[in-house]
Write a protein that holds these residues in place. Structure first.
Motif, mmCIF file in Angstrom:
data_model
loop_
_atom_site.group_PDB
_atom_site.id
_atom_site.type_symbol
_atom_site.label_atom_id
_atom_site.label_comp_id
_atom_site.label_asym_id
_atom_site.label_seq_id
_atom_site.Cartn_x
_atom_site.Cartn_y
_atom_site.Cartn_z
ATOM 1 N N GLY A 28 0.806 -1.215 0.000
ATOM 2 C CA GLY A 28 0.000 0.000 0.000
ATOM 3 C C GLY A 28 0.835 1.259 0.000
ATOM 4 O O GLY A 28 0.946 1.946 1.016
ATOM 5 N N ILE A 29 1.439 1.546 -1.153
ATOM 6 C CA ILE A 29 2.260 2.753 -1.277
ATOM 7 C C ILE A 29 1.826 3.537 -2.509
ATOM 8 O O ILE A 29 1.324 2.962 -3.463
ATOM 9 C CB ILE A 29 3.771 2.431 -1.354
ATOM 10 N N GLN A 30 2.027 4.841 -2.472
ATOM 11 C CA GLN A 30 1.653 5.708 -3.590
ATOM 12 C C GLN A 30 2.808 6.000 -4.532
ATOM 13 O O GLN A 30 2.599 6.339 -5.688
ATOM 14 C CB GLN A 30 1.105 7.032 -3.059
ATOM 15 N N HIS A 31 4.042 5.902 -4.041
ATOM 16 C CA HIS A 31 5.204 6.274 -4.842
ATOM 17 C C HIS A 31 6.021 5.034 -5.181
ATOM 18 O O HIS A 31 6.341 4.248 -4.303
ATOM 19 C CB HIS A 31 6.075 7.289 -4.101
ATOM 20 N N ARG A 32 6.327 4.881 -6.451
ATOM 21 C CA ARG A 32 7.110 3.739 -6.925
ATOM 22 C C ARG A 32 8.189 4.245 -7.860
ATOM 23 O O ARG A 32 8.027 5.256 -8.520
ATOM 24 C CB ARG A 32 6.214 2.749 -7.673
ATOM 25 N N ASN A 33 9.273 3.513 -7.939
ATOM 26 C CA ASN A 33 10.308 3.832 -8.912
ATOM 27 C C ASN A 33 10.654 2.608 -9.763
ATOM 28 O O ASN A 33 11.672 2.579 -10.429
ATOM 29 C CB ASN A 33 11.561 4.413 -8.241
ATOM 30 N N GLY A 34 9.786 1.626 -9.719
ATOM 31 C CA GLY A 34 9.963 0.422 -10.517
ATOM 32 C C GLY A 34 8.718 -0.435 -10.419
ATOM 33 O O GLY A 34 7.803 -0.132 -9.648
ATOM 34 N N PRO A 35 8.663 -1.521 -11.184
ATOM 35 C CA PRO A 35 7.475 -2.359 -11.191
ATOM 36 C C PRO A 35 7.229 -3.080 -9.872
ATOM 37 O O PRO A 35 6.086 -3.436 -9.561
ATOM 38 C CB PRO A 35 7.754 -3.362 -12.318
#
Length: 178
Positions: free
Chosen positions: A49-56
């Motif tokens: 449950g996170i809003q920020h991603r930097n990869g798949p």
């Protein structure tokens, strides 16, 4: 001659609002830099449950990205070391904020697949840290590294329980927000 009033009246409230917005933008910019795709080997990945991603797979941090976040150091005794040791890293709450975490629990997973659920409330009410330095030196895998979740056991004696010692995960590799 009139008195100068600090933070009163409509104009001063507007200035205060602009100041708070600027501080917020600086935090967001810092979180965005930490959220860039890691250039080095990822040490920690946050999923769920996170809003920020930097990869798949979620939000991954290499050593450089972790060091862009606000740093904390404290010394504490643990059941694993005979004397107090100095830990340096980032507050768990700052990592979760950088990820835009939305949940009640964080499942911490170690390199050996040890898993433990940590209430997010722990991060909100204590300086729980994800540390990568022990006595100012990087922690090798053979000495519980490269990352350790550590609680401020000496600053908050109520944390000296088997439950909290069990949440102090060695060789941390993954945080799964639930």
């Amino acid at each position: 001659m009139g008195r100068s009033r600090l933070w009163s009246g409509g104009e001063d409230r507007r200035r205060a609002g602009l100041l708070l917005a600027a501080v917020g933008l600086c935090w967001i910019a810092g979180a965005a830099r930490a959220a860039d795709a890691p250039e080095g080997k990822p040490l920690l990945t946050i999923i769920g449950g996170i809003q920020h991603r930097n990869g798949p797979d979620g939000l991954s941090f290499d050593a450089a990205a972790l060091q862009k976040l606000p740093q904390l150091s404290f010394s504490t005794r643990t059941p694993w070391y005979a004397t107090p040791r100095k830990f340096t890293g980032v507050r768990l709450r700052d990592l979760l904020a950088a990820a835009g975490a939305q949940g009640q629990l964080v499942r911490a997973v170690a390199l050996n697949d040890y898993k433990v659920d940590i209430p997010i409330e722990d991060a909100a009410t204590s300086d729980v840290m994800v540390a990568w330095l022990l006595d100012d030196k990087p922690m090798p895998v053979r000495d519980k590294g490269p990352l350790v979740i550590i609680y401020p056991f000496d600053d908050q004696p109520e944390l000296r329980t088997a439950v909290h010692y069990g949440r102090a995960v060695w060789q941390l590799r993954l945080l799964d927000v639930r």
